[in-house]
Design an enzyme around this catalytic site. Sequence first.
Site, PDB file in Angstrom:
ATOM      1  N   TYR A   6     -42.003  10.807   6.525  1.00 15.40           N
ATOM      2  CA  TYR A   6     -42.155  11.718   5.371  1.00 15.40           C
ATOM      3  C   TYR A   6     -42.761  13.040   5.860  1.00 15.40           C
ATOM      4  O   TYR A   6     -42.275  14.122   5.529  1.00 15.40           O
ATOM      5  CB  TYR A   6     -43.014  11.092   4.260  1.00 15.40           C
ATOM      6  CG  TYR A   6     -43.231  12.066   3.117  1.00 15.40           C
ATOM      7  CD1 TYR A   6     -42.157  12.438   2.297  1.00 15.40           C
ATOM      8  CD2 TYR A   6     -44.468  12.668   2.884  1.00 15.40           C
ATOM      9  CE1 TYR A   6     -42.333  13.369   1.268  1.00 15.40           C
ATOM     10  CE2 TYR A   6     -44.652  13.589   1.866  1.00 15.40           C
ATOM     11  CZ  TYR A   6     -43.581  13.931   1.063  1.00 15.40           C
ATOM     12  OH  TYR A   6     -43.738  14.855   0.044  1.00 15.40           O
ATOM     13  N   LYS A  64     -41.265  17.064   5.925  1.00 12.06           N
ATOM     14  CA  LYS A  64     -41.924  18.229   5.326  1.00 12.06           C
ATOM     15  C   LYS A  64     -42.264  19.268   6.406  1.00 12.06           C
ATOM     16  O   LYS A  64     -42.300  20.469   6.119  1.00 12.06           O
ATOM     17  CB  LYS A  64     -43.146  17.789   4.516  1.00 12.06           C
ATOM     18  CG  LYS A  64     -42.755  17.000   3.253  1.00 12.06           C
ATOM     19  CD  LYS A  64     -41.859  17.821   2.311  1.00 12.06           C
ATOM     20  CE  LYS A  64     -41.533  17.120   1.017  1.00 12.06           C
ATOM     21  NZ  LYS A  64     -40.702  17.920   0.103  1.00 12.06           N
TER      22      LYS A  64
HETATM   23  P1  NDP Z   1     -40.963  12.907  -8.768  1.00  7.46           P
HETATM   24  O1  NDP Z   1     -40.610  11.576  -8.198  1.00  7.46           O
HETATM   25  O2  NDP Z   1     -41.678  12.957 -10.049  1.00  7.46           O
HETATM   26  O3  NDP Z   1     -39.643  13.811  -8.857  1.00  7.46           O
HETATM   27  C1  NDP Z   1     -38.691  13.836  -7.833  1.00  7.46           C
HETATM   28  C2  NDP Z   1     -37.423  14.500  -8.330  1.00  7.46           C
HETATM   29  O4  NDP Z   1     -36.488  14.570  -7.238  1.00  7.46           O
HETATM   30  C3  NDP Z   1     -36.749  13.728  -9.448  1.00  7.46           C
HETATM   31  O5  NDP Z   1     -36.292  14.635 -10.424  1.00  7.46           O
HETATM   32  C4  NDP Z   1     -35.572  13.058  -8.763  1.00  7.46           C
HETATM   33  O6  NDP Z   1     -34.478  12.964  -9.677  1.00  7.46           O
HETATM   34  C5  NDP Z   1     -35.241  14.085  -7.680  1.00  7.46           C
HETATM   35  N1  NDP Z   1     -34.497  13.482  -6.580  1.00  7.46           N
HETATM   36  C6  NDP Z   1     -34.917  12.559  -5.693  1.00  7.46           C
HETATM   37  N2  NDP Z   1     -33.917  12.221  -4.861  1.00  7.46           N
HETATM   38  C7  NDP Z   1     -32.843  12.969  -5.234  1.00  7.46           C
HETATM   39  C8  NDP Z   1     -31.508  13.073  -4.777  1.00  7.46           C
HETATM   40  N3  NDP Z   1     -31.083  12.328  -3.740  1.00  7.46           N
HETATM   41  N4  NDP Z   1     -30.658  13.935  -5.380  1.00  7.46           N
HETATM   42  C9  NDP Z   1     -31.085  14.683  -6.430  1.00  7.46           C
HETATM   43  N5  NDP Z   1     -32.348  14.623  -6.910  1.00  7.46           N
HETATM   44  C10 NDP Z   1     -33.205  13.773  -6.325  1.00  7.46           C
HETATM   45  O7  NDP Z   1     -41.821  13.626  -7.618  1.00  7.46           O
HETATM   46  P2  NDP Z   1     -42.481  15.087  -7.523  1.00  7.46           P
HETATM   47  O8  NDP Z   1     -42.166  15.902  -8.687  1.00  7.46           O
HETATM   48  O9  NDP Z   1     -43.888  14.895  -7.150  1.00  7.46           O
HETATM   49  O10 NDP Z   1     -41.726  15.622  -6.220  1.00  7.46           O
HETATM   50  C11 NDP Z   1     -41.012  16.844  -6.174  1.00  7.46           C
HETATM   51  C12 NDP Z   1     -41.121  17.421  -4.780  1.00  7.46           C
HETATM   52  O11 NDP Z   1     -42.478  17.725  -4.498  1.00  7.46           O
HETATM   53  C13 NDP Z   1     -40.656  16.505  -3.644  1.00  7.46           C
HETATM   54  O12 NDP Z   1     -39.939  17.276  -2.710  1.00  7.46           O
HETATM   55  C14 NDP Z   1     -41.967  16.006  -3.050  1.00  7.46           C
HETATM   56  O13 NDP Z   1     -41.819  15.655  -1.695  1.00  7.46           O
HETATM   57  C15 NDP Z   1     -42.835  17.228  -3.224  1.00  7.46           C
HETATM   58  N6  NDP Z   1     -44.258  17.006  -3.191  1.00  7.46           N
HETATM   59  C16 NDP Z   1     -44.857  16.146  -4.058  1.00  7.46           C
HETATM   60  C17 NDP Z   1     -46.219  15.956  -4.006  1.00  7.46           C
HETATM   61  C18 NDP Z   1     -46.935  14.984  -4.873  1.00  7.46           C
HETATM   62  O14 NDP Z   1     -48.087  14.642  -4.566  1.00  7.46           O
HETATM   63  N7  NDP Z   1     -46.358  14.525  -5.967  1.00  7.46           N
HETATM   64  C19 NDP Z   1     -47.047  16.719  -3.069  1.00  7.46           C
HETATM   65  C20 NDP Z   1     -46.307  17.577  -2.192  1.00  7.46           C
HETATM   66  C21 NDP Z   1     -44.972  17.723  -2.278  1.00  7.46           C
HETATM   67  P3  NDP Z   1     -33.462  11.730  -9.825  1.00  7.46           P
HETATM   68  O15 NDP Z   1     -34.230  10.485  -9.470  1.00  7.46           O
HETATM   69  O16 NDP Z   1     -33.035  11.807 -11.248  1.00  7.46           O
HETATM   70  O17 NDP Z   1     -32.365  12.032  -8.884  1.00  7.46           O
HETATM   71  C1  8X3 Z   2     -46.983  14.502  -1.033  1.00  5.02           C
HETATM   72  C2  8X3 Z   2     -48.430  14.556  -0.695  1.00  5.02           C
HETATM   73  O1  8X3 Z   2     -50.225  13.570   0.800  1.00  5.02           O
HETATM   74  O2  8X3 Z   2     -48.804  12.012  -0.403  1.00  5.02           O
HETATM   75  O3  8X3 Z   2     -46.252  15.341  -0.211  1.00  5.02           O
HETATM   76  O4  8X3 Z   2     -47.973  13.204   1.478  1.00  5.02           O
HETATM   77  S1  8X3 Z   2     -48.866  13.264   0.345  1.00  5.02           S
END
Ligand code: NDP
Ligand code: 8X3
Length: 264
Positions: free
Chosen positions: A153, A157
């Site tokens: 993961y 990133k």
């Molecule tokens: P969620 O799981 O709440 O949302 C993830 C979204 O990504 C969903 O809408 C899902 O939609 C979509 N998704 C996943 N796989 C696919 C795919 N193959 N094709 C199209 N859409 C996809 O997580 P977050 O909102 O937290 O995550 C959003 C981003 O932020 C990610 O890139 C994550 O790595 C990043 N992030 C999150 C953090 C956290 O702590 N939450 C911290 C740092 C970064 P669906 O399943 O309908 O396809």
């Molecule tokens: C999501 C934040 O710390 O779980 O990117 O990797 S962490």
Amino acid sequence: MKRTVFITGATSGIGLACSQRFAANGDNLIINGRRTNRLEELKSSLEKQFSVKVHISAFDVQDKQAVFSAIDNAAIEFNNVDILINNAGLALGKDFFEEADMDDWETMIKTNVNGLLYVSRAVIPFMIKRNKGHIINIGSVAGIEVYEKGNVYCATKFAVDAISKSMRIDLLRYNIKVTAIHPGAVETEFSLVRFKGDAETAGKVYEGFTPLYANDIAETIFFCSSLAPAVCINELVITPTAQANSIYIKRVLYKPGLSEQGFV
Ligand code: NDP
Ligand code: 8X3
């Protein structure tokens, strides 16, 4: 001024909050995700609430052909795209390197890296034609420091960070802004997905401190998107106050069985 904003991963968490924030500003949206029922509900609620136009572009970002055909077939909508938010992404599992499931590794690489590349390559030609645009890539603090069991993961990133930096250089000649947002712990469906539906383990990730919420990230992204044409925020790291980086979180744990207070 009304913009057209394309948001991947709009069915949940950060992408959903961005959809709401930009729609509230009167921006038209193109929303993506795989769960079409959620996209339809979102479209209808945003159109009703904010009188904006919302176009659904449902596809799996891992599927190169699906990405290009969905975007090319909706050229009328994508012609006007001002902002691309590359947000779709996930973590799967948190395991020692030698124990991790290699299918999980592949899904993360295909989604977080390949998906971001495919979507960007499909959308950038529309921005080049207009000699303007803004690409906002969602990285992570996991792309700044690796942490134990974060292996692949984190690698995806780190790749988002490198891709953002190189896009910024290569797209200079087209007047396209590139911003990388690196959030810390945001309470969304992220951990539920990572731990494959295990709500108890997912809940523990946010225990003992106040995490960020999706709205905090949406507000930050909206701010980055609203600066003067000649101003670009290149990178922005945003964490909860209780989080120093991808490793150090100050948790205060009072729960039975977790009786000690302090850093975990
Ligand atoms: P969620 O799981 O709440 O949302 C993830 C979204 O990504 C969903 O809408 C899902 O939609 C979509 N998704 C996943 N796989 C696919 C795919 N193959 N094709 C199209 N859409 C996809 O997580 P977050 O909102 O937290 O995550 C959003 C981003 O932020 C990610 O890139 C994550 O790595 C990043 N992030 C999150 C953090 C956290 O702590 N939450 C911290 C740092 C970064 P669906 O399943 O309908 O396809
Ligand atoms: C999501 C934040 O710390 O779980 O990117 O990797 S962490």
